[in-house]
Design a protein around this motif. Structure first.
Motif, short mmCIF file in Angstrom:
data_model
loop_
_atom_site.label_atom_id
_atom_site.label_comp_id
_atom_site.label_asym_id
_atom_site.label_seq_id
_atom_site.Cartn_x
_atom_site.Cartn_y
_atom_site.Cartn_z
N SER A 68 -13.76 12.82 -0.59
CA SER A 68 -14.12 13.70 -1.71
C SER A 68 -13.12 13.57 -2.85
N ILE A 69 -11.99 12.94 -2.60
CA ILE A 69 -10.97 12.76 -3.63
C ILE A 69 -11.21 11.50 -4.45
N GLY A 70 -11.56 10.43 -3.75
CA GLY A 70 -11.74 9.16 -4.45
C GLY A 70 -12.12 8.06 -3.46
N ASP A 80 0.83 -1.20 0.00
CA ASP A 80 0.00 0.00 0.00
C ASP A 80 0.86 1.26 0.00
N SER A 81 2.12 1.10 -0.41
CA SER A 81 3.04 2.25 -0.37
C SER A 81 2.61 3.37 -1.31
N LYS A 82 1.79 3.04 -2.30
CA LYS A 82 1.34 4.07 -3.25
C LYS A 82 -0.09 4.53 -2.98
N THR A 83 -0.72 3.90 -1.99
CA THR A 83 -2.11 4.26 -1.72
C THR A 83 -2.33 4.76 -0.30
N VAL A 106 -8.14 3.18 -2.70
CA VAL A 106 -8.18 2.02 -3.58
C VAL A 106 -7.20 2.25 -4.74
N ASP A 107 -7.22 3.46 -5.27
CA ASP A 107 -6.45 3.79 -6.47
C ASP A 107 -5.26 4.69 -6.12
N PRO A 108 -4.05 4.27 -6.49
CA PRO A 108 -2.87 5.10 -6.23
C PRO A 108 -2.98 6.50 -6.81
#
Length: 364
Positions: free
Chosen positions: A62-64, A37-40, A93-95
């Motif tokens: 509000s971002i994702g 999860d280093s990118k999320t 969920v999404d980097p």
DNA sequence: TAGTATT
């Protein structure tokens, strides 16, 4: 004595481990991919003390899409929920959303705080208790100077020097947080009792007090609960925290906005509104640009107090803002101050119209 | 001589 932070020069932390590193699972391990999860996964620092888990989730949601998020709180004592430690984690969920959250929310001003959003380092015992308290610093020493002095012992995550709020002069006291505890230990060995180049007195370097052994904080808690009671009467604990923060805001923050007398009987909005979970004061914001997004509303209203939700109304086909949006605020007095300050506020080449949303259920 | 960054 009142102090303020001279500057922050925050280091944007990125994870050391390259994402391309693939960990080979042994035969006894699950055949699932190792969790990376280093990118999320983000850490959010300098959150307002009164921000709730729900507001926290709303802001970053509000971002994702959020996989998980947590506002870190003190251990629960008795029947009361622990108070916020002022930081939290958000795992997207999404980097790409994590990246977007850093770009749009890092540096956001919420009440008296400027939040920091950065990638979380992988959790490990080795990075705990790596914060140092430094005293006896020469007055002319800047934060940058201090970092240069300490950086020979390891990677610095944050640093700060406390200054007298009136004169702006260094109080000779600072903090250095290292990436690793062992680096902090080495810095103590190397620098405690040493004179920095050109200094006449030696500095003291030791581990900063741990928040768990708090005496001053308990005192503060007592102070603001008794102070708030004078103004508000016997209200819910959480409400009292909001009220004290109002007083602090008047003293320190939002100076560029017109001050409004705080009405002492206005914090009951959530109680009066038929108990719905969406309780709060809904504010109508008109004349937003087609490019407006939720972060604009957070930035406009966040400084005035607890914001639980923001929404930009968009055209279904173009996804552009239709010129208006809504903001929900928990406390009437904060909402009223936001409206009085932001109605007529010029945003770019537009003049905003801001008012309480007029609908039956929100009228007294 | 004290702010609060690892779930």
């Amino acid at each position: 004595m009142v102090t303020q932070i001279i500057s922050t020069m925050e280091t944007q932390v990125s994870n050391g481990g390259p994402a391309s590193t693939v960990i080979q699972n042994g035969p006894t391990m699950s055949n699932n991919c190792p969790t990376d999860d280093s990118k999320t996964n983000l850490i959010v620092n300098y959150l307002p003390q009164n921000m709730t888990q729900e507001e926290f989730k709303s802001l970053f949601g509000s971002i994702g899409e959020i996989e998980s998020c947590k506002l870190v709180r003190d251990k629960i004592t008795g029947t009361e929920k622990g108070q916020s430690l002022g930081y939290g984690f958000v795992n997207y969920v999404d980097p790409n959303d994590a990246d977007k959250a850093i770009n749009t929310l890092n540096g956001l001003k919420l009440q008296t705080k400027t939040i920091k959003v950065s990638y979380a380092r992988p959790s490990s015992a080795s990075i705990r208790d790596a914060n140092l308290y430094v005293s006896g610093l020469p007055k002319p020493m800047s934060q940058k100077d201090m970092e240069q002095l300490f950086s020979q012992y390891g990677r610095i995550i944050t640093s700060r020097i406390l200054v007298d709020q009136v004169t702006g002069v260094s109080r000779g006291v600072g903090f250095i947080r290292f990436d690793k505890r062992i680096e902090a230990e080495e810095a103590i060995k190397g620098l405690n009792g040493q004179k920095p180049l050109g200094a006449s007195e030696p500095i003291t370097v030791k581990f900063a007090n741990n928040p768990s052994q708090k005496t001053g904080q308990a005192l503060l808690t007592h102070l603001y609960q008794t102070t708030a009671r004078r103004y508000t009467g016997p209200l819910h604990h959480q409400t009292q925290r909001f009220r004290l923060d109002n007083l602090l805001n008047v003293a320190y923050g939002v100076k560029r906005f017109s001050p409004i007398t705080i009405d002492s009987m206005t914090s009951l909005a959530g109680v009066n509104l038929t108990g719905a979970s969406t309780a709060g004061w809904c504010i109508f914001v008109y004349n937003l640009s087609p490019e407006a997004d939720e972060s604009v509303l957070w930035q406009l209203f966040g400084p005035f107090g607890a914001v639980t939700n923001v929404k930009v109304i968009r055209d279904f086909t173009t996804n552009k803002c239709k010129g208006f949006g809504f903001v929900t605020m928990t406390n009437y007095d904060e909402a009223a101050m936001a409206i009085a300050s932001l109605n007529g506020y010029r945003l770019g080449d537009r003049v905003l119209q801001v008012s309480f949303k007029t609908s039956k259920q929100h009228k007294a």
